[in-house]
Write an enzyme that holds these catalytic residues in place. Sequence first.
Site, PDB file in Angstrom:
ATOM      1  CE1 TYR A 196       2.134-114.533 -74.809  1.00 38.32           C
ATOM      2  CE2 TYR A 196       1.294-114.056 -72.611  1.00 38.32           C
ATOM      3  CZ  TYR A 196       1.289-113.824 -73.978  1.00 38.32           C
ATOM      4  OH  TYR A 196       0.453-112.878 -74.494  1.00 38.32           O
TER       5      TYR A 196
ATOM      6  CG  HIS B 112      -7.988-110.276 -70.141  1.00 37.83           C
ATOM      7  ND1 HIS B 112      -7.564-109.002 -69.862  1.00 37.83           N
ATOM      8  CD2 HIS B 112      -9.188-110.130 -70.772  1.00 37.83           C
ATOM      9  CE1 HIS B 112      -8.458-108.132 -70.327  1.00 37.83           C
ATOM     10  NE2 HIS B 112      -9.453-108.790 -70.874  1.00 37.83           N
TER      11      HIS B 112
ATOM     12  CB  CYS C 212      -4.656-128.237 -77.709  1.00 42.91           C
ATOM     13  SG  CYS C 212      -4.195-128.870 -79.327  1.00 42.91           S
TER      14      CYS C 212
ATOM     15  CB  CYS D 141      -1.156-130.735 -77.540  1.00 41.30           C
ATOM     16  SG  CYS D 141      -2.689-131.433 -76.873  1.00 41.30           S
TER      17      CYS D 141
END
Length: 309
Positions: A76, A130, A138, A210
């Site tokens: 990603y 999407h 988180c 997170c």
Amino acid sequence: MNWTAPDEMPSTDVASFVQYLQSARRIVALLGAGLSASSGLPTFRGAGGLWRTYDATRLATPGAFKADPGLSWQFYSYRRHMSLNAKPNRAHLALAELARRNSNFLTLSQNVDGLSPRAGHPPEQLKLLHGSLFDVKCWDEHGCGYIRRNDFSDPIVPALALPTVDEGLSADSQLKEAIRKKNHALIRGADISDINVNIPSLRRDDLPHCPQCKENLLRPGVVWFGETLPADVLSDVSRWFQQPENIDLILVIGTSSRVYPAAGYTEMAREKGARVAVINMDPGDAREMTKHDWFFEGDAATIVPEILE
Ligand code: BV8
């Protein structure tokens, strides 16, 4: 699959489309990766596409993230990097202009690359089915609910940096070398599993965490296979489709229409009276789509501005 019977071949006549568009009021567009191809972003199934080089179900699923969050984040992070360095093309801009001209126009995008928002598409008329590469949230089944926009940090943490080839190898040379090899494989479009280097996953501590609950990892804010689409997006879209008025037109742009429920919106629009215009590089993909009234073969970045302006 409903085929367009030979005697009902879709029209390729731009003039008839433009004339119909002028009288159309409620219009919807379904966008896919082909829209961003001319911005230099690989599609999923096309030659050199992301799916061709990796198995999407291996990387675009919660299980893949759980199994190897480092590999998932590199996939990603690499796509974030490519998208941040890409520019909206003339099709993104033409769709944003149409939305500004017509408040009854709604865009449904499957793309997570951020190019439609960056083209100035009015946000209330753009539904990201999407999610987006530029949201982070988180990670875990329950999570702490943290979600933020993050389109400013590339990479999001130092360990995800795409190391330059001539970078000296520091003390953790094994890790850096492994990342370099893996990233160059990603950039080359090679299948990661083909690399015969035993690449240690990134250390969990080196991955984005997170900031709210402090213990979970952050994950990309995209919808993975097996995950439901965002509830607010689904309800906004169904409210738009459930309006009593007919839909006049759906533009199906640069998508192979293989992923559901997104692909189902074309048939839903047809059932509400819409005429269907498909813009696609591949007549083969178009032929497999639901019956359509126009088919414009070629690059969306060229065709869309021509037929909308
Ligand atoms: C869900 C984000 C409930 C991540 C993506 C029926 C109903 C409901 C679900 C299913 C169903 N059947 C199967 C399912 C499950 C699954 C699914 O659809 N599987 C597929 C593989 C069959 N769907 C889901 O899991 C969805 N969730 O339904 O929740 C549920 C839950 C559990 C179990 C059941 C149901 C969630 C799907 C979302 C997946 N996330 N993206 C990421 O990006 O990493 S999907 C991702 O792939 C994209 O977002 C996009 O949607 C898809 C790729 O499609 P395209 O964009 O069309 O790209 P592609 O390369 O395929 O085609 C490009 C086209 O452009 C081609 O036609 C080409 O010819 C053309 N082209 C190329 N260049 C150009 C061009 N055209 C014009 N100009 C050019 N220059």
